[in-house]
Scaffold this motif. Structure first.
Motif, mmCIF file in Angstrom:
data_model
loop_
_atom_site.group_PDB
_atom_site.id
_atom_site.type_symbol
_atom_site.label_atom_id
_atom_site.label_comp_id
_atom_site.label_asym_id
_atom_site.label_seq_id
_atom_site.Cartn_x
_atom_site.Cartn_y
_atom_site.Cartn_z
ATOM 1 N N THR A 224 -3.839 2.567 -4.601
ATOM 2 C CA THR A 224 -3.935 3.206 -3.160
ATOM 3 C C THR A 224 -3.314 4.464 -3.130
ATOM 4 O O THR A 224 -3.390 5.285 -2.454
ATOM 5 N N PHE B 103 -5.712 7.067 -4.241
ATOM 6 C CA PHE B 103 -6.745 7.355 -3.312
ATOM 7 C C PHE B 103 -5.932 8.545 -2.068
ATOM 8 O O PHE B 103 -6.734 9.251 -1.589
ATOM 9 N N SER C 181 -9.382 -1.550 -4.431
ATOM 10 C CA SER C 181 -7.985 -1.816 -4.883
ATOM 11 C C SER C 181 -7.835 -3.059 -4.746
ATOM 12 O O SER C 181 -6.890 -3.525 -5.606
ATOM 13 N N SER D 274 0.780 -1.048 0.107
ATOM 14 C CA SER D 274 0.077 0.117 0.041
ATOM 15 C C SER D 274 0.855 1.272 0.051
ATOM 16 O O SER D 274 1.749 1.405 1.051
ATOM 17 N N THR E 131 -11.877 1.899 -0.033
ATOM 18 C CA THR E 131 -10.709 1.847 -1.130
ATOM 19 C C THR E 131 -9.902 0.527 -1.110
ATOM 20 O O THR E 131 -9.419 0.094 -2.082
#
Length: 339
Positions: free
Chosen positions: A123, A126, A111, A64, A107
């Protein structure tokens, strides 16, 4: 009792670090150096955020690049109510956990429909969306950030002083570290690590790997938001820069530097990263030119991070061959080795 105490470097050094963090406020107060209380409070807050990311990255295999979003949500969960004259810490915590949980669920669900580079980029996107959203809120300071006039109060506990934030951050870090240690050997943690290795096999036995990863991502985002709440109280300030992609990159470096998937890796990585950064800043203004190559060298020396290097010290040296015994004896293959 004494025989059961840990004697391996990989266990002793993390415990020594926790002991150092417990004694740091006493030493800083006695030497009249309040800066070190604020500094090590910041170190522990970033260690909490790195531990949260380690749950998704180290155990779930989810790279992430947007965890700074949750750090920022936690910071603004304090700043926005404080702007409206509310210093209720329980309200701050409720907003922190609820909004970060919803954001992580939405999210993460989107994702996780992708993988690899696409997951990283989504990620990141976002997090940048969150960054530009708070930049656009001019009534709340916009790009200049928002000072916090009322810090979080939990009844008699007020996070208005660095020492109080330090104590709470230490307790939260210890709790998160203990919980992750238990989680690694719990069915959920073991299945999550199995999904990181081979998601198809996990799905084949009737468990849905994607749901496990989404749950880990949501929990990770909520813990990271708690770190943001503590950071906002420490700085008495919230800024959209907390959501910048560079902050997400720093958290990833801390996790990789300390050791992905390990219990104490995020703590060791955060201490190494921030202490090294602070030390180089005091030596030269061109500290970044030294800091970058040092991080690369440290990563290359141990593919499993600093924890991996410590684990090498745990292994006893290989016994030397006895006199008169040839070293290159043929070794029989293990039973079933070719199956």
């Amino acid at each position: 009792m004494i025989a059961n105490l840990p004697t391996r470097p990989s266990s002793l050094i993390p415990l020594a670090l926790f002991a150092m963090l417990a004694l740091a406020p006493i030493i800083a107060t006695a030497s009249d150096q309040p800066f070190w209380i604020e500094f090590f409070a910041r170190v522990m807050i970033y260690a909490i955020a790195a531990s949260a990311l380690n749950l998704a990255l180290g155990m779930g295999g989810l790279v992430s690049f947007g965890h700074a979003l949750f750090l920022g949500i936690g910071a603004y969960a304090v700043a926005l109510p404080a702007f409206h004259e509310s210093g209720n810490g329980w309200l701050h915590l409720l907003l922190c956990l609820s909004f970060s949980g919803i954001a992580a669920l939405v999210t993460g669900a989107i994702s996780l429909r992708t993988s690899g580079i696409a997951f990283i980029m989504i990620t990141l996107a976002f997090a940048q969306m969150g960054y530009f959203l708070f930049v656009s809120l001019k009534q709340y300071g916009g790009d200049d950030g928002l000072p916090i006039g009322q810090t979080s109060r939990f009844g008699p506990l007020n996070l208005g002083s660095p020492l109080m934030v330090y104590g709470v951050a230490f307790a939260v870090l210890a709790l998160v570290t203990w919980w992750i240690a238990r989680l690694r050997v719990a069915p959920f943690g073991m299945t999550l690590r199995a999904a990181q290795q081979n998601a198809r096999r996990v799905n084949a036995i009737g468990l849905q790997a994607q749901r496990l990863q989404l749950a880990a991502y949501v929990i990770s985002g909520m813990i990271c938001a708690v770190a943001g709440l503590l950071l906002a109280n420490l700085n008495a300030f919230a800024s959209p820069s907390t959501m910048a992609w560079t902050v997400s990159g720093e958290l990833i470096v801390m996790v990789v530097l300390g050791g992905m998937g390990s219990v104490f890796g995020p703590l060791i990585g955060a201490i190494a990263y921030l202490v090294l950064e602070e030390g180089l800043k005091g030596v030269t203004e061109h500290w970044m030119a030294i800091f970058g190559p040092l991080i690369v060298v440290m990563a290359l020396l141990g593919k499993r991070g600093i924890v991996g290097l410590l684990q090498r010290l745990d292994r006893p040296p290989a016994p030397a061959c006895s006199p008169g015994v040839p070293e290159n004896l043929p070794v029989a293959p293990l039973e079933g080795a070719h199956r």
